[in-house]
Motif scaffolding. Sequence first.
Motif, PDB file in Angstrom:
ATOM      1  N   CYS A 152       0.418  -1.335   0.565  1.00 11.79           N
ATOM      2  CA  CYS A 152      -0.061   0.289  -0.505  1.00 11.79           C
ATOM      3  C   CYS A 152       0.894   1.278  -0.248  1.00 11.79           C
ATOM      4  O   CYS A 152       0.519   2.170  -0.436  1.00 11.79           O
ATOM      5  CB  CYS A 152      -1.143   0.147   1.093  1.00 11.79           C
ATOM      6  SG  CYS A 152      -2.604  -0.975   1.253  1.00 11.79           S
TER       7      CYS A 152
ATOM      8  N   ASN B 299      -1.248   5.095 -11.016  1.00  8.37           N
ATOM      9  CA  ASN B 299      -2.067   4.409 -10.644  1.00  8.37           C
ATOM     10  C   ASN B 299      -2.930   3.515  -9.515  1.00  8.37           C
ATOM     11  O   ASN B 299      -2.968   4.087  -8.544  1.00  8.37           O
ATOM     12  CB  ASN B 299      -1.260   3.010 -10.438  1.00  8.37           C
ATOM     13  CG  ASN B 299       0.044   2.971 -12.133  1.00  8.37           C
ATOM     14  OD1 ASN B 299      -0.346   3.398 -12.442  1.00  8.37           O
ATOM     15  ND2 ASN B 299       1.744   2.740 -11.697  1.00  8.37           N
ATOM     16  N   ASP B 300      -3.855   2.939  -9.980  1.00  6.73           N
ATOM     17  CA  ASP B 300      -4.850   1.997  -8.939  1.00  6.73           C
ATOM     18  C   ASP B 300      -4.314   0.997  -8.705  1.00  6.73           C
ATOM     19  O   ASP B 300      -5.214   0.771  -7.319  1.00  6.73           O
ATOM     20  CB  ASP B 300      -5.853   2.300 -10.021  1.00  6.73           C
ATOM     21  CG  ASP B 300      -6.938   4.261 -10.153  1.00  6.73           C
ATOM     22  OD1 ASP B 300      -6.272   5.049  -9.560  1.00  6.73           O
ATOM     23  OD2 ASP B 300      -7.459   4.226 -11.030  1.00  6.73           O
ATOM     24  N   GLU B 301      -3.666   0.371  -8.625  1.00  2.16           N
ATOM     25  CA  GLU B 301      -3.476  -0.629  -8.362  1.00  2.16           C
ATOM     26  C   GLU B 301      -1.809  -1.154  -8.635  1.00  2.16           C
ATOM     27  O   GLU B 301      -1.501  -0.486  -9.375  1.00  2.16           O
ATOM     28  CB  GLU B 301      -4.575  -1.666  -9.457  1.00  2.16           C
ATOM     29  CG  GLU B 301      -4.847  -3.238  -7.996  1.00  2.16           C
ATOM     30  CD  GLU B 301      -5.576  -4.099  -9.386  1.00  2.16           C
ATOM     31  OE1 GLU B 301      -6.587  -3.792  -8.951  1.00  2.16           O
ATOM     32  OE2 GLU B 301      -4.868  -5.109 -10.120  1.00  2.16           O
TER      33      GLU B 301
ATOM     34  N   ARG C  50       0.259  -4.611  -7.958  1.00  2.00           N
ATOM     35  CA  ARG C  50       1.037  -6.081  -7.664  1.00  2.00           C
ATOM     36  C   ARG C  50       2.181  -6.580  -7.349  1.00  2.00           C
ATOM     37  O   ARG C  50       2.497  -6.484  -8.016  1.00  2.00           O
ATOM     38  CB  ARG C  50       0.234  -6.890  -8.659  1.00  2.00           C
ATOM     39  CG  ARG C  50       0.077  -8.851  -7.942  1.00  2.00           C
ATOM     40  CD  ARG C  50      -0.696  -9.693  -9.490  1.00  2.00           C
ATOM     41  NE  ARG C  50      -0.196 -10.951  -8.502  1.00  2.00           N
ATOM     42  CZ  ARG C  50      -1.119 -11.486  -9.469  1.00  2.00           C
ATOM     43  NH1 ARG C  50      -1.579 -11.233 -10.340  1.00  2.00           N
ATOM     44  NH2 ARG C  50      -1.563 -12.611  -8.883  1.00  2.00           N
TER      45      ARG C  50
ATOM     46  N   ILE D 275      -1.654  -7.546  -3.267  1.00  4.56           N
ATOM     47  CA  ILE D 275      -2.308  -6.669  -4.384  1.00  4.56           C
ATOM     48  C   ILE D 275      -2.680  -4.894  -3.852  1.00  4.56           C
ATOM     49  O   ILE D 275      -3.617  -6.107  -2.909  1.00  4.56           O
ATOM     50  CB  ILE D 275      -3.486  -7.284  -5.263  1.00  4.56           C
ATOM     51  CG1 ILE D 275      -2.688  -7.992  -6.320  1.00  4.56           C
ATOM     52  CG2 ILE D 275      -4.601  -5.729  -5.998  1.00  4.56           C
ATOM     53  CD1 ILE D 275      -4.459  -8.755  -6.856  1.00  4.56           C
TER      54      ILE D 275
ATOM     55  N   ARG E 124      -4.858  -1.424  -3.666  1.00  3.91           N
ATOM     56  CA  ARG E 124      -5.749  -1.023  -4.762  1.00  3.91           C
ATOM     57  C   ARG E 124      -6.261   0.374  -4.225  1.00  3.91           C
ATOM     58  O   ARG E 124      -6.181   0.362  -2.792  1.00  3.91           O
ATOM     59  CB  ARG E 124      -6.890  -1.830  -4.867  1.00  3.91           C
ATOM     60  CG  ARG E 124      -6.752  -2.597  -5.520  1.00  3.91           C
ATOM     61  CD  ARG E 124      -8.076  -3.450  -5.586  1.00  3.91           C
ATOM     62  NE  ARG E 124      -7.704  -5.119  -6.627  1.00  3.91           N
ATOM     63  CZ  ARG E 124      -7.483  -6.078  -5.904  1.00  3.91           C
ATOM     64  NH1 ARG E 124      -7.537  -6.082  -4.931  1.00  3.91           N
ATOM     65  NH2 ARG E 124      -7.889  -7.138  -6.599  1.00  3.91           N
ATOM     66  N   ARG E 125      -6.586   1.255  -4.505  1.00  2.00           N
ATOM     67  CA  ARG E 125      -7.153   2.793  -4.497  1.00  2.00           C
ATOM     68  C   ARG E 125      -8.695   2.400  -3.674  1.00  2.00           C
ATOM     69  O   ARG E 125      -9.015   2.078  -4.899  1.00  2.00           O
ATOM     70  CB  ARG E 125      -6.575   3.798  -4.983  1.00  2.00           C
ATOM     71  CG  ARG E 125      -4.942   3.891  -5.316  1.00  2.00           C
ATOM     72  CD  ARG E 125      -5.704   5.866  -6.204  1.00  2.00           C
ATOM     73  NE  ARG E 125      -3.357   5.659  -6.371  1.00  2.00           N
ATOM     74  CZ  ARG E 125      -2.575   6.212  -5.500  1.00  2.00           C
ATOM     75  NH1 ARG E 125      -3.090   6.818  -4.088  1.00  2.00           N
ATOM     76  NH2 ARG E 125      -1.650   6.049  -5.495  1.00  2.00           N
ATOM     77  N   THR E 126      -9.261   2.208  -2.883  1.00  2.00           N
ATOM     78  CA  THR E 126     -10.592   2.558  -2.736  1.00  2.00           C
ATOM     79  C   THR E 126     -11.159   3.962  -2.178  1.00  2.00           C
ATOM     80  O   THR E 126     -10.367   4.794  -1.760  1.00  2.00           O
ATOM     81  CB  THR E 126     -10.595   1.410  -1.611  1.00  2.00           C
ATOM     82  OG1 THR E 126     -10.234   1.520  -0.143  1.00  2.00           O
ATOM     83  CG2 THR E 126     -10.525   0.097  -1.782  1.00  2.00           C
TER      84      THR E 126
END
Length: 296
Positions: free
Chosen positions: A238, A247-249, A251, A269, A271-273
């Motif tokens: 993160c 980037n939103d994700e 890995r 992984i 991810r932006r939430t």
Amino acid sequence: MSLLPFATVDVFTETRFGGNPLAVVTGGESLPDAVMQAVAAEFNLSETTFVLPPADPRHTARVRIFNRTEEMAFAGHPMVGTAFVLAAADPGLATATFEVPAGIVDVEVERDADGAPVGAKVAAPQPLSLGETVAPEAVAGMLRLARGDIVMTTHPPIVASVGNPYVIAEVDGAALPRCDPDLAAFRDALAVRPHFGTRLSIHVYSKQGRTLRARMFAPLAGTWEDPATGSANAPLACLLLSFEPANDEARFEIHQGVEMGRPSLLDVIARRTPDGIRATLRGTCVPVMRGEVDCG
């Protein structure tokens, strides 16, 4: 006499006696905390879990996690390994919801073509939170490294958490194998940071693109080094995504435990939430032992 069944599994590996071993004790809701802690100390593993009835009947279980010296709010390899053990006993278990002190942990069980469990994917219970930075000299001293071994290009050493805080620092790839915890330096560093409580865990890594090598040290909690640390690699992923605004994700393939002779592989992984950067981590497991523990 209270005899409780237990199983041990090696987590984040496909090879028995690799990865990070975990003990899973089924039952024990009537055990005092001190007995649970004593059982965990007896196993002498990074963590031991106790699977208890959930507070919410819609959930799978309440899971208490103990390292050698204290209870933990969240840890990654205990979630993967506990789900694996429960899935081996319940062929219909596809997903699990665990109650832990840090929140709710959702788990997806992975099975092979014959239906046997092979691993699990875990969603960390909290989004990334960042705390204070730590001087690179302090980190270098705790690991017997030179100040120049600490890489500051992307970020300084910083406290990061998705349910369990770690000091995360990037180190030069050539320095990673040379990390050697200095217990006195850890004690001195904690003494000037009483707000850390009893925990001062350092997670260091080196990277080549999306492939990382990592090591985690928590000698004050009885874990001189950990073979695989999901609750440290999740905030690491993160944190790295936070420096990639386009980037939103992201890995990451993370290798840990190599220097210990217990190589581990974590697939993480980030991810932006809407409520922040969240992580999922997956890994495979291998069963090792089964038996009963006499809790007196």
